[in-house]
Design a protein around this motif. Structure first.
Motif, PDB file in Angstrom:
ATOM      1  N   LEU A 496     -28.326  -5.926-142.617  1.00 49.70           N
ATOM      2  CA  LEU A 496     -29.039  -5.335-141.488  1.00 49.70           C
ATOM      3  C   LEU A 496     -30.526  -5.537-141.732  1.00 49.70           C
ATOM      4  O   LEU A 496     -31.048  -5.144-142.780  1.00 49.70           O
ATOM      5  N   GLN A 497     -31.203  -6.158-140.766  1.00 42.88           N
ATOM      6  CA  GLN A 497     -32.600  -6.534-140.952  1.00 42.88           C
ATOM      7  C   GLN A 497     -33.446  -6.081-139.769  1.00 42.88           C
ATOM      8  O   GLN A 497     -32.944  -5.833-138.669  1.00 42.88           O
ATOM      9  N   SER A 498     -34.751  -6.008-140.023  1.00 46.15           N
ATOM     10  CA  SER A 498     -35.709  -5.879-138.931  1.00 46.15           C
ATOM     11  C   SER A 498     -35.834  -7.235-138.256  1.00 46.15           C
ATOM     12  O   SER A 498     -35.409  -8.256-138.811  1.00 46.15           O
ATOM     13  N   PRO A 499     -36.430  -7.299-137.051  1.00 45.28           N
ATOM     14  CA  PRO A 499     -36.586  -8.610-136.393  1.00 45.28           C
ATOM     15  C   PRO A 499     -37.355  -9.616-137.239  1.00 45.28           C
ATOM     16  O   PRO A 499     -37.156 -10.819-137.102  1.00 45.28           O
ATOM     17  N   ALA A 500     -38.225  -9.123-138.132  1.00 41.63           N
ATOM     18  CA  ALA A 500     -38.997 -10.025-138.989  1.00 41.63           C
ATOM     19  C   ALA A 500     -38.211 -10.474-140.208  1.00 41.63           C
ATOM     20  O   ALA A 500     -38.688 -11.305-140.985  1.00 41.63           O
ATOM     21  N   GLY A 501     -37.014  -9.901-140.428  1.00 41.66           N
ATOM     22  CA  GLY A 501     -36.183 -10.333-141.542  1.00 41.66           C
ATOM     23  C   GLY A 501     -36.201  -9.423-142.750  1.00 41.66           C
ATOM     24  O   GLY A 501     -35.568  -9.737-143.770  1.00 41.66           O
ATOM     25  N   ALA A 502     -36.902  -8.293-142.673  1.00 39.88           N
ATOM     26  CA  ALA A 502     -36.915  -7.354-143.795  1.00 39.88           C
ATOM     27  C   ALA A 502     -35.570  -6.631-143.884  1.00 39.88           C
ATOM     28  O   ALA A 502     -35.016  -6.208-142.869  1.00 39.88           O
ATOM     29  N   SER A 503     -35.063  -6.481-145.092  1.00 41.17           N
ATOM     30  CA  SER A 503     -33.743  -5.889-145.290  1.00 41.17           C
ATOM     31  C   SER A 503     -33.776  -4.377-145.100  1.00 41.17           C
ATOM     32  O   SER A 503     -34.681  -3.689-145.590  1.00 41.17           O
TER      33      SER A 503
END
Length: 735
Positions: A496-503
Motif C-alpha cells: 500500500l503506497q501513497s501516489p508518490a510511491g511511499a510505503s
C-alpha cells in the motif's frame, strides 16, 4: 453494424444449412440472418439467439485464420477480456464458442457507426463533442484497467458511436492484455497493434501499461481535430521510425483542407501531453486524465464566458437608486463556436457563467477579507497526499490465492483494505477529498535469494470515494498472467503506497508457478488410445442390459425424477504396454517401466448433441484386485458379447464403493464449442499418475456425472474416428 453488406453468393462452410426462410444458415443455437460487415480477422453477422429470442451480432473468424491455433487463441482471449469488463462504454459480450472448428463471439447488436466511418463520411466534430467522446472512452478504459486489462488497440475503428444517443462503446479487445501478460510481449515477440496508433513503447516492443491506451486515445483526439494521425508514413517501417524518433506537429500549427486547425489551447496541451514519447510524461492513470479533461473543459468554458461583452448603462446603480429604462437592455456579444454540445462539462446558465467569468475578479477587487479568502481558496491546489496521512489504511487478513498457478494462466489474489480512522481528521477520504488519487496498491514478485521486482500488473489506484469508510473493510482482487514466468515458488508482495510511491503498509503471500498441462503443448508425452492393444471403451445405463461398446459416443449422464432417474457411466481401458518405453528400459518389466511415469493426461473429445454448457465428471480408477459380481476384472471386460458390462454387473452400484477416486474433470461446452475438438478436454491429477504407476499395465478409468444435468454428456468413442478416440498421454521421468 448499421448498413448491411451484400450477402455472399453461398453460405460459408462453417454454417449449418438454413432451417427456415430468411436465414443464411445456422451456427449452433443462432439463426444467421445477414452479413453486416467484414474485416481482416473475420465477418460480422446479424443473428437471432433461438434460446433467448434476442438479436445479436456474431463475430466469426475467417477460415484461413481459424486454421491457426494462435488466431483461435487470440479470439478466445478477446472474448475473455471483453467478458471481464461490464460497463456502459464497453460492448457487451454474451457468449464465446466454436462451431465446426470456427470460433465466434456473440455480442450486443449496436446501431450507429464506428468513429472511423463517421470521420470518413466527412463528419466534423465540435470541441464539446470531442471532449465528450474522450471522456466516454476514458470511462470504458478505466473499467477495463480496473480489471487489469489493457486494450492496446484504441483507434476510430474500435470506437462505436451509438445512434441516436451517441454513446461511445469500445469494441474489439482482440489485442487486449491482462495484467502481467505484458511480460510475455516484451522483446523478442512481434509488435502488436495498429501502426498509426501505436505508442512508442509498443513500437519498441517494450512492456506496456494503461498509459499505452492513453497515447492511442491522444492519437484519436488529434485525428478528430486535424483529420489525420499526428505521425503519418507511407509504410509500416517508416511509421514505426516516426513514432520513435519524430515529434508530432502541434495541432495549432496544422492545417485541414487549407484552413488552420482551431483547437482551444488548454485542450491542445492535454492532447500533446498524451502523445509524449515516454509514458512517465503522460497522465499516470485514466482517472488522472479524466480529472485533467474536466479541468480543461471548465477552463474552455471560462474563456468563452470571458469573451462575453456585457454593456450596462452607466446610469444604473446611481445614488438616487433610479434605474435607467435602458439599464435592463443587456447587449451580449459572443464569439460563435459552431459547437453542438453533447451535454458534458458545460456551465449551466448565463447568470452562473457571468458570475464565474467576471464576478470572481469583482469580488477579489472589492470583496470583504472573508470573501477574498473563500474565492482564493478555489484556486488552491489540493494538499499533497503524504504517507503519514494514510496511516488509517491497512492491508488486513490473509491473502486468498491458488497456491499453484499453471504458467500462462491468471494468478488471482484477494486481499482486504481496512480504514481504521477514528475521526474525520484521520480519515484519508476527508483529509484528501480533493485529490484525484489517494492511495495505490503496487504488486511485487520476489524469487528466493533475489531482490523484489515490480510485477507486470500495474498499480491498483484509489480515489477518495473508492476507499472504504471508517471501520469498514473492502475486498480487493488483484490478478496478473504468469506468461514466461519460471516454474518455481514466488513471494508476492502487495504494498500500500501513497501516489508518490511511499510505503504505507504491505502484506506477503506465496504461490508457485507450475507447468501448464491443461492448455500447453504436451511436448515429450507419448499417447495411446483406447484403440491400442487391449484398449476398449463402452458405457452402461441403469436398467439396461444392452451392450453399448460399438456406439460412436460414450454417454455419461445423471438426472433426476423428471428425466426418469437416468444414470449412465463410461468405462475406458488403456493398454500401457503399447507406450514407447523410456530409453534404456526396453528389457525392463512392465511394472518397473511404469514406475518411471512422471505425469499423465487423460484426453477426451466432446461428441455432438452433448450437454451445451458447463459440467463436472468424476474420474475413478478400477483397481486390479476388484472384480464384478460376475467375476470380471479390470482387464477382462468386453465391449460386446460374453463378458460385456452392464450397470448391474459393473463395479459401480450402489455408490462407486471400491473404486479409487482420481479427481474431477470440469468442462464448459457452451454453444457446443467443444464439439469434435481432438483432445479438447484434458484431465490431470497426481492421483491419476499414482494410479498408473501402481497398475499391472492395463488400466480401466470410470467416468460418472457429478451433479444432475438434463442433457447427457457425450464423448467420442474409439468407434467414431481414430483421432477422436479417448487417449492417455504419458511422460517419463528423466534421469
Amino acid at each position: 453494424m448499421t448498413d448491411s453488406s451484400p450477402a455472399p453468393d453461398s453460405p460459408p462452410e462453417f454454417l449449418d444449412p438454413p432451417e427456415a426462410a430468411g436465414e443464411l444458415g445456422r451456427l449452433g443455437p443462432y439463426r444467421v440472418i445477414e452479413l453486416l460487415g467484414q474485416g481482416g480477422m473475420g465477418h460480422v453477422y446479424r443473428a437471432q439467439d433461438t434460446r433467448l429470442q434476442r438479436t445479436v451480432a456474431l463475430k466469426v473468424m475467417n477460415e484461413r485464420f481459424a486454421k491457426s491455433p494462435n488466431s483461435r487463441k487470440r479470439i478466445v482471449e478477446e472474448a475473455r477480456s471483453m467478458a471481464a469488463v461490464h460497463h456502459d462504454n464497453v460492448a457487451t459480450l454474451f457468449e464465446v464458442g466454436q462451431r465446426n472448428g470456427t470460433p465466434f463471439l456473440a455480442m450486443e447488436l449496436l446501431h450507429g457507426a464506428t468513429l472511423e466511418q463517421l470521420l470518413q463520411s466527412g463528419r466534423r466534430f465540435t470541441t464539446d463533442e470531442i471532449i465528450t467522446i474522450a471522456d466516454q472512452v476514458a470511462l470504458g478504459l478505466e473499467a477495463a484497467h480496473d480489471r487489469g486489462i489493457i486494450h492496446r488497440d484504441i483507434k476510430p475503428a474500435n470506437l462505436w458511436i451509438q445512434s441516436p444517443s451517441e454513446r461511445v462503446k469500445i469494441l474489439d479487445f482482440g489485442l487486449a492484455v491482462a495484467g502481467s501478460m505484458v511480460q510475455g510481449m516484451a522483446r523478442g515477440d512481434s509488435v502488436v497493434g495498429t501502426p498509426g496508433y501505436l505508442s512508442p513503447e509498443q513500437a519498441r516492443n517494450e512492456t506496456v501499461d494503461e498509459r499505452t491506451d492513453l497515447y492511442s486515445l491522444g492519437v484519436v483526439l488529434y485525428e478528430m481535430f486535424a483529420g489525420k494521425v499526428p505521425l503519418l508514413a507511407p509504410n509500416t517501417p517508416t511509421q514505426l521510425v516516426n513514432i520513435l524518433c519524430r515529434e508530432p506537429l502541434p495541432l495549432s500549427q496544422r492545417q485541414r483542407d487549407g484552413v488552420p486547425v482551431e483547437v482551444p489551447e488548454p485542450l491542445e496541451r492535454l492532447i500533446m501531453r498524451l502523445l509524449s514519447k515516454e509514458p512517465g510524461a503522460r497522465y499516470e492513470t485514466v482517472g488522472h486524465f479524466r480529472k485533467a479533461l474536466q479541468a480543461v473543459s471548465e477552463e474552455i468554458q471560462l474563456a468563452l464566458q470571458a469573451e462575453l461583452a456585457i454593456q450596462i448603462d452607466p446610469g444604473a446603480g446611481s445614488a438616487s437608486g433610479s434605474v435607467s429604462p435602458d439599464a435592463a437592455n443587456v447587449s451580449v456579444a459572443a464569439k460563435p463556436t459552431g459547437t453542438r454540445p453533447m451535454g458534458m462539462f458545460v456551465a449551466g446558465g448565463l447568470a452562473v457563467a457571468v458570475l464565474i467569468g467576471g464576478g470572481v475578479w469583482w469580488m477579489l477587487r472589492d470583496g470583504t477579507p472573508e470573501e477574498k479568502a473563500e474565492v482564493a481558496s478555489i484556486a488552491e491546489e489540493p494538499p499533497a497526499v503524504l504517507a503519514a496521512g494514510l496511516g488509517a489504511l491497512q492491508l488486513t487478513g490473509n491473502v486468498v490465492s491458488d497456491p499453484a498457478v499453471p504458467v500462462g494462466e491468471v494468478a488471482r489474489f484477494r486481499l482486504q483494505l481496512t480504514n481504521q480512522a477514528e475521526s474525520a481528521e484521520t480519515d484519508p477520504r476527508v483529509q484528501y477529498s480533493q485529490a484525484g488519487q489517494v492511495a495505490r496498491i503496487t504488486t511485487f514478485l520476489q524469487q528466493e535469494g533475489q531482490l523484489k521486482r515490480k510485477a507486470p500488473a500495474f498499480p491498483r489506484a484509489f480515489s477518495p470515494k473508492q476507499l472504504p469508510a471508517p471501520g469498514e473493510t473492502q475486498s480487493i482482487e488483484i490478478q496478473f498472467l504468469t506468461t514466461n514466468m519460471a516454474l518455481e515458488p514466488f513471494d508476492v508482495i502487495f504494498e500500500l503506497q501513497s501516489p508518490a510511491g511511499a510505503s504505507v503498509d504491505s502484506i506477503v503471500s506465496r504461490f508457485e508457478i507450475v507447468e501448464n498441462l491443461q492448455s500447453g503443448d504436451l511436448l515429450g508425452f507419448n499417447t495411446i488410445r483406447t484403440r491400442a492393444g487391449k484398449g476398449a471403451d463402452t458405457f452402461v445405463r441403469r436398467g439396461s442390459t444392452e451392450d453399448f461398446g460399438k456406439q460412436p459416443a460414450l454417454v455419461v449422464h445423471r438426472s433426476g425424477e423428471k428425466q426418469g432417474n437416468v444414470w449412465s457411466i463410461a468405462f475406458l481401458r488403456f493398454d500401457l504396454s503399447q507406450l514407447d518405453p523410456p530409453t534404456g528400459s526396453e528389457s525392463d518389466s512392465v511394472s518397473s517401466v511404469l514406475q518411471r511415469i512422471d505425469r499423465s493426461v487423460l484426453l477426451l473429445s466432446m461428441a455432438a448433441e452433448s450437454h451445451p454448457g458447463a459440467g463436472r465428471i468424476t474420474v475413478h480408477g478400477w483397481p486390479s484386485d476388484l472384480r464384478t459380481p460376475d467375476g470380471v476384472g479390470t482387464q477382462d471386460w468386453q465391449e460386446t458379447g460374453a463378458g460385456h458390462l452392464t450397470f448391474e454387473n459393473s463395479p459401480v452400484p450402489p455408490d462407486m464403493d471400491g473404486l479409487i477416486p482420481l479427481g474431477e474433470l470440469e468442462f464448459d461446452n457452451s454453444g457446443e464449442g467443444l464439439k469434435d475438438q481432438p483432445d479438447g478436454i484434458r484431465f490431470i491429477s497426481k492421483a491419476l499418475d499414482d494410479f498408473l504407476r501402481s497398475s499391472p499395465g492395463v488400466v480401466t478409468l470410470v467416468l460418472s456425472q457429478e451433479g444432475w444435468l438434463d442433457d447427457p454428456t457425450r464423448f467420442n468413442s474409439r468407434d467414431r474416428l481414430p483421432e477422436l478416440a479417448p487417449g492417455l498421454a504419458v511422460r517419463w521421468k528423466t534421469d
